[in-house]
Design a protein around this motif. Structure first.
Motif, PDB file in Angstrom:
ATOM      1  N   GLU A   1       0.704  -1.227   0.036  1.00  0.00           N
ATOM      2  CA  GLU A   1       0.014   0.048   0.020  1.00  0.00           C
ATOM      3  C   GLU A   1       0.837   1.280  -0.069  1.00  0.00           C
ATOM      4  N   PHE A   2       1.806   1.080   0.823  1.00  0.00           N
ATOM      5  CA  PHE A   2       2.948   2.322   0.894  1.00  0.00           C
ATOM      6  C   PHE A   2       3.728   2.534  -0.414  1.00  0.00           C
ATOM      7  N   HIS A   3       3.939   1.342  -0.985  1.00  0.00           N
ATOM      8  CA  HIS A   3       4.713   1.188  -2.364  1.00  0.00           C
ATOM      9  C   HIS A   3       3.787   2.130  -3.249  1.00  0.00           C
ATOM     10  N   GLU A   4       2.583   1.815  -3.338  1.00  0.00           N
ATOM     11  CA  GLU A   4       1.500   2.570  -4.248  1.00  0.00           C
ATOM     12  C   GLU A   4       1.613   4.152  -4.082  1.00  0.00           C
ATOM     13  N   LYS A   5       1.495   4.402  -2.619  1.00  0.00           N
ATOM     14  CA  LYS A   5       1.408   5.681  -2.304  1.00  0.00           C
ATOM     15  C   LYS A   5       2.655   6.402  -2.604  1.00  0.00           C
ATOM     16  N   SER A   6       3.977   5.631  -2.848  1.00  0.00           N
ATOM     17  CA  SER A   6       5.229   6.225  -3.085  1.00  0.00           C
ATOM     18  C   SER A   6       5.377   6.590  -4.664  1.00  0.00           C
ATOM     19  N   LEU A   7       4.430   5.831  -5.330  1.00  0.00           N
ATOM     20  CA  LEU A   7       4.319   6.175  -6.941  1.00  0.00           C
ATOM     21  C   LEU A   7       3.686   7.487  -7.114  1.00  0.00           C
ATOM     22  N   ASN A   8       2.673   7.932  -6.297  1.00  0.00           N
ATOM     23  CA  ASN A   8       2.145   9.152  -6.477  1.00  0.00           C
ATOM     24  C   ASN A   8       3.186  10.304  -6.001  1.00  0.00           C
ATOM     25  N   THR A   9       3.886   9.980  -4.833  1.00  0.00           N
ATOM     26  CA  THR A   9       4.936  10.839  -4.350  1.00  0.00           C
ATOM     27  C   THR A   9       5.903  11.301  -5.170  1.00  0.00           C
ATOM     28  N   LEU A  10       6.397  10.427  -5.890  1.00  0.00           N
ATOM     29  CA  LEU A  10       7.375  10.368  -7.076  1.00  0.00           C
ATOM     30  C   LEU A  10       6.963  10.856  -8.379  1.00  0.00           C
ATOM     31  N   GLU A  11       5.466  11.154  -8.564  1.00  0.00           N
ATOM     32  CA  GLU A  11       4.974  11.553  -9.678  1.00  0.00           C
ATOM     33  C   GLU A  11       4.860  10.782 -10.909  1.00  0.00           C
ATOM     34  N   LEU A  12       5.076   9.391 -10.696  1.00  0.00           N
ATOM     35  CA  LEU A  12       4.800   8.501 -11.767  1.00  0.00           C
ATOM     36  C   LEU A  12       3.601   8.489 -12.558  1.00  0.00           C
ATOM     37  N   PRO A  13       2.469   9.029 -11.793  1.00  0.00           N
ATOM     38  CA  PRO A  13       1.331   9.199 -12.601  1.00  0.00           C
ATOM     39  C   PRO A  13       1.240  10.232 -13.633  1.00  0.00           C
ATOM     40  N   ALA A  14       2.056  11.231 -13.220  1.00  0.00           N
ATOM     41  CA  ALA A  14       2.044  12.254 -14.290  1.00  0.00           C
ATOM     42  C   ALA A  14       2.791  12.051 -15.594  1.00  0.00           C
ATOM     43  N   VAL A  15       3.704  10.965 -15.322  1.00  0.00           N
ATOM     44  CA  VAL A  15       4.544  10.453 -16.653  1.00  0.00           C
ATOM     45  C   VAL A  15       3.516   9.476 -17.463  1.00  0.00           C
ATOM     46  N   LEU A  16       2.992   8.815 -16.688  1.00  0.00           N
ATOM     47  CA  LEU A  16       2.107   7.766 -17.435  1.00  0.00           C
ATOM     48  C   LEU A  16       1.062   8.662 -18.287  1.00  0.00           C
ATOM     49  N   GLU A  17       0.533   9.826 -17.421  1.00  0.00           N
ATOM     50  CA  GLU A  17      -0.387  10.679 -18.288  1.00  0.00           C
ATOM     51  C   GLU A  17       0.033  11.145 -19.624  1.00  0.00           C
TER      52      GLU A  17
ATOM     53  N   LEU B   1      12.232   8.367  -9.624  1.00  0.00           N
ATOM     54  CA  LEU B   1      11.247   8.429 -10.833  1.00  0.00           C
ATOM     55  C   LEU B   1      11.942   7.584 -12.100  1.00  0.00           C
ATOM     56  N   LEU B   2      13.263   8.056 -12.059  1.00  0.00           N
ATOM     57  CA  LEU B   2      13.897   7.329 -13.402  1.00  0.00           C
ATOM     58  C   LEU B   2      13.890   5.886 -13.146  1.00  0.00           C
ATOM     59  N   CYS B   3      14.248   5.349 -11.828  1.00  0.00           N
ATOM     60  CA  CYS B   3      14.182   4.012 -11.366  1.00  0.00           C
ATOM     61  C   CYS B   3      12.778   3.304 -11.663  1.00  0.00           C
ATOM     62  N   LEU B   4      11.896   3.893 -11.475  1.00  0.00           N
ATOM     63  CA  LEU B   4      10.142   3.436 -11.814  1.00  0.00           C
ATOM     64  C   LEU B   4      10.020   3.635 -13.331  1.00  0.00           C
ATOM     65  N   MET B   5      10.300   4.447 -13.945  1.00  0.00           N
ATOM     66  CA  MET B   5      10.280   4.697 -15.491  1.00  0.00           C
ATOM     67  C   MET B   5      10.753   3.389 -16.279  1.00  0.00           C
ATOM     68  N   ALA B   6      12.027   3.222 -15.731  1.00  0.00           N
ATOM     69  CA  ALA B   6      12.790   1.901 -16.339  1.00  0.00           C
ATOM     70  C   ALA B   6      12.376   0.730 -16.017  1.00  0.00           C
ATOM     71  N   GLN B   7      11.795   0.501 -15.023  1.00  0.00           N
ATOM     72  CA  GLN B   7      11.060  -0.751 -14.525  1.00  0.00           C
ATOM     73  C   GLN B   7       9.890  -0.963 -15.106  1.00  0.00           C
ATOM     74  N   CYS B   8       9.059   0.123 -15.644  1.00  0.00           N
ATOM     75  CA  CYS B   8       7.849   0.324 -16.542  1.00  0.00           C
ATOM     76  C   CYS B   8       8.222  -0.017 -17.855  1.00  0.00           C
ATOM     77  N   GLY B   9       9.333  -0.278 -18.247  1.00  0.00           N
ATOM     78  CA  GLY B   9       9.899  -0.205 -19.903  1.00  0.00           C
ATOM     79  C   GLY B   9       9.903   0.993 -20.592  1.00  0.00           C
ATOM     80  N   LEU B  10       9.854   2.099 -19.827  1.00  0.00           N
ATOM     81  CA  LEU B  10       9.960   3.380 -20.514  1.00  0.00           C
ATOM     82  C   LEU B  10      11.641   3.800 -20.596  1.00  0.00           C
ATOM     83  N   HIS B  11      11.977   4.534 -21.772  1.00  0.00           N
ATOM     84  CA  HIS B  11      13.187   5.002 -21.797  1.00  0.00           C
ATOM     85  C   HIS B  11      13.440   6.240 -20.776  1.00  0.00           C
TER      86      HIS B  11
END
Length: 787
Positions: free
Chosen positions: A2-18, A346-356
């Motif tokens: 649950e906190f891992h999901e919260k951290s995705l928002n903290t690091l602004e991954l949803p904005a990149v996914l948008e 954020l860059l670690c999260l993006m890479a693990q999503c398959g994003l450059h």
């Protein structure tokens, strides 16, 4: 989790996914883009990144594939499978998926890429696609061509409508009905043709009343003359509806028969749409594919936060997990500490999503099972949480989930309470997380954490630069040096009296003052080293540029040497040809002399002999003059085995295999072995430097004389000679910075012009060329534009 999901928002991954969602075309791909989550499987991540790279390469070659018309038709296919009738809209959507599958399949031959299997798996169904599009012309319209029965029904409907309108036209045109009609028009009520009749004259027009106006003044009557035809139209309409239902059922059954193929094509198209969306986002953010590793550490070179403007974002270098597992970042407020922390996560999260990710080549990311962050102030009045309490609540959850292959990001660790206790608590938290095998990056202002980072193995200090002169942060992250306090310097620059600053400095304990002094000295040394490195880099660039110029000069020398050799070969060929002609003439004359000798005409024999000798002497003199003109330099020493020599008679290089006692040489030239006397060869030792100097001198003299000449006249020259002269002329013109030159070759047969223009077409220094126009020499002149 649950906190891992919260951290995705903290690091602004949803904005990149948008942003990723905006690059996708189909709604299904957009939904998958927003729902994308990081993977911890290194093979899956590597596959995703490779797909993104391959799609990016295909876009560069072929542009973007079209995913227009890809809609989710799975529900419609299930209903068709169960025997249901699909609407025209649903059938058109199925045709859209089939059309997209067909066009995307023909987009590119992706052999050799990770996408080859996906492209090859697309099947399409052109027959069903065309059957649907030919039968349904619009969302509410079935084409006449859908079936012969439907075409016949509609033909009869048009004929019946024409009869009705003809009958009603007679009524509204008749003078006997003009008083009874409200308006002389034909209209429709309840799908039947009627005429508007005044209420007071309703008995004047026998027929059926279908409607009355709101005022009651007008009745809409279907005259008896039109009743039969209207009834026929209603019957045909019922047949039409029945035939349309039959057509839709048949199309639905066809779609159901190919349900699996259509569903498979839809899934592949959505996946390809998402992959190409990742590639387009990579182009948009100027990203690259990082290396992926499940061991060792991460290295981000010139990393940029993807949500910051590319032009203003300051790139930073971050490393973690190699020689050290903890990074302590210090520096002034608004100096970029938090942005550095977010960029790392954020860059670690993006890479693990398959994003450059927006980094330079040579960057590497480490795979983390979880990335958890405590960033920002989450104090809550409703929950009675202060800043310190809100941070500590998050930290408790983070430490509960911390384990090996976990990345923890702490912003202002230990802040919001007593500085001494906060610093001690921060160090204890870091040590606990390290003991669990986690990687940590934390920002702080505490001097105790700076000392901790300096003295503890596996912990590295880093700082965000601050320019005291301008009172502005540079946003650069410097690893290895803790950030020093700039409070006194900033206060003095802002105008605080020096006496107050001196008093404050005196109140610092000696340990803190000494530590700040050491930091200042380290910072000064670092700046000096960076300046020296910058100077070294400039010198290296200058050396590389000089080397490049020297290489270009050497190439120019080689070209001049080759041209000189070509001219020499042409002259030698000309002399040999002249000698051959002379020899042929001699043999012809000798034959004639033998024939005439039988007649004992000795006077003519002597005269002819003298003439032959004159011709031979003339050819010999010509060859001697040429030989004197290009006399080879004598050998500098006796020739020995292993030397390289030039055979003077044929101008060919050879290697000396052996030397006999009487100085007869055994030579090897290619596959041939030749014997020659020592005076018939020339030793090539040291000849290269002399030749180069001689060619340079000739080239410089040539360039000095030709640089300012905008034209050359090659009329009368042979094609090879003219081409060589034009090439040297263009080289001179380029060095003389001329933009346009004029080559005079004459009209003649056109052979010389064709040879020169063929040479110009291959010359990289020629931008374009054309024949002259009226006043320039027309087809006898070529005008060349130089680069």
């Amino acid at each position: 989790m649950e906190f891992h999901e919260k951290s995705l928002n903290t690091l602004e991954l949803p904005a990149v996914l948008e942003m990723l969602c905006a690059e996708a075309v189909s709604e299904s791909a957009k939904e998958r883009a927003v729902a994308l989550r990081p993977s911890a499987n290194i093979y899956e991540i590597a596959d995703r990144l490779k797909e993104t790279s391959d799609a990016k390469a295909l876009i560069a070659i072929n542009g973007n594939p079209s995913f227009y018309g890809v809609k989710d038709v799975s529900g419609a296919l299930v209903r068709a499978q169960r025997g249901g009738m699909l609407s025209t809209r649903e059938l058109l959507d199925i045709a859209g998926v089939l059309r997209a599958a067909r066009t995307v399949k023909s987009y590119s031959a992706a052999e050799g890429t990770s996408l080859a299997g996906l492209f090859a798996s697309l099947r399409g169904n052109k027959y069903l696609e065309e059957t649907i599009t030919n039968s349904i012309t619009g969302e509410d319209e079935i084409a006449d061509a859908a079936s012969s029965e439907l075409a016949a029904i509609r033909r009869h409907m048009r004929a019946a409508s024409a009869r009705v309108r003809e009958a009603l036209q007679k009524i509204i045109s008749s003078p006997s009905y003009s008083k009874a009609l409200q308006d002389p028009i034909i209209t429709m009520r309840s799908d039947r043709y009627v005429v508007p009749v005044k209420a007071e004259h309703k008995n004047s027009v026998p027929g059926l009343v279908h409607d009355i106006s709101a005022s009651g003044a007008t009745l809409f009557i279907e005259p008896m003359q039109a009743v039969k035809a209207n009834n026929e139209i209603r019957e045909l309409q019922a047949k039409e509806e029945k035939e349309i239902e039959r057509i839709l059922m048949a199309l639905s059954a066809e779609a159901a028969a190919y349900r699996e193929n259509i569903g498979s094509d839809f899934s592949i198209l959505v996946e390809l749409d998402l992959i190409f969306a990742r590639a387009k986002l990579s182009y948009k953010l100027n990203c690259s594919e990082p290396e992926v590793s499940d061991k060792g550490g991460l290295v981000l070179r010139r990393a940029r936060h993807p949500l910051l403007p590319q032009k203003s974002a300051v790139p930073i270098d971050i490393a973690l997990g190699g020689d050290y597992d903890t990074l302590v970042i210090t520096g002034p407020n608004t100096g970029g500490k938090t942005v550095s922390l977010k960029t790392l996560g954020l860059l670690c999260l993006m890479a693990q999503c398959g994003l450059h990710i927006p980094v330079d080549d040579g960057s590497r990311v480490c795979i983390f099972e979880k990335i958890m962050a405590d960033i920002g102030d989450e104090q809550s009045i409703e929950q009675s949480l202060s800043t310190f309490s809100s941070h500590m609540t998050n930290i408790v959850q983070i430490l509960e989930e911390a384990e090996e292959n976990t990345l923890l990001l702490f912003d202002e660790l230990g802040a919001g309470t007593d500085p001494v206790e906060g610093a001690a608590l921060a160090i204890a938290i870091i040590e606990y997380a390290r003991s669990r095998g986690a990687k940590i990056a934390a920002t702080t202002h505490y001097a105790e954490l700076k000392i901790y980072g300096t003295s503890t193995p596996g912990v590295m200090n880093a700082s965000c630069e601050f320019d005291v002169e301008t009172l502005r942060p540079t946003y650069r992250l410097v690893t290895g040096i803790p950030g020093k306090s700039n409070a006194f310097a900033i206060s003095e620059r802002l105008g605080l009296p020096r006496a107050i600053i001196a008093d404050a400095e005196s109140r610092l304990d000696s340990g803190s003052a000494d530590f700040e002094k050491v930091l200042s000295e380290l910072d000064e040394r670092r700046q000096r080293m960076e300046k020296e490195q910058l100077e070294i880099k400039k010198l290296l660039l200058k050396a590389e540029e000089d080397e490049k110029k020297a290489a270009e000069y050497r190439k120019l020398i080689e070209r001049e040497k080759e041209k000189a050799a070509k001219i020499a070969r042409r002259e030698a060929d000309s002399i040999l040809e002249e000698a051959r002609r002379t020899a042929d003439e001699v043999f012809d004359e000798l034959s004639r002399i033998r024939r005439e000798s039988a007649k004992e005409n000795w006077q003519e024999v002597n005269t002819t002999g003298s003439e032959i000798m004159r011709k031979i002497n003339k050819a010999q003199d010509s060859m001697r003059r040429t030989s004197e003109k290009e006399a080879p330099a004598p050998s500098s020493r006796p020739v020995k085995a292993g030397d390289t020599v030039e055979i003077l008679s044929i101008g060919t290089k050879a290697v000396v295999e052996s030397v006999s006692p009487d100085r007869v040489l055994t030579l090897k030239a290619g596959i041939m072995k030749i014997t020659a006397r020592e005076d018939e060869v020339r030793l090539l030792e040291g000849e290269t430097i002399k030749s180069a100097k001689r060619i340079i001198a000739k080239s410089e003299a040539k360039l000095r004389t030709e640089a300012a000449k905008p034209e050359i006249d090659v009329r009368g020259m042979m094609s090879d000679e003219a081409v060589s002269a034009v090439e040297m002329f263009i080289d001179s013109a380029v060095l003389g910075r001329l933009e346009t030159v004029r080559i005079i070759h004459g009209k003649g047969t056109g052979a010389l012009r064709a040879a020169i223009q063929a040479s110009l077409r291959k010359n990289r220094q020629v931008k374009s060329f054309r024949l002259g126009v009226y006043g320039e020499g027309e087809s006898g002149v070529t005008i060349a534009q130089l680069k």
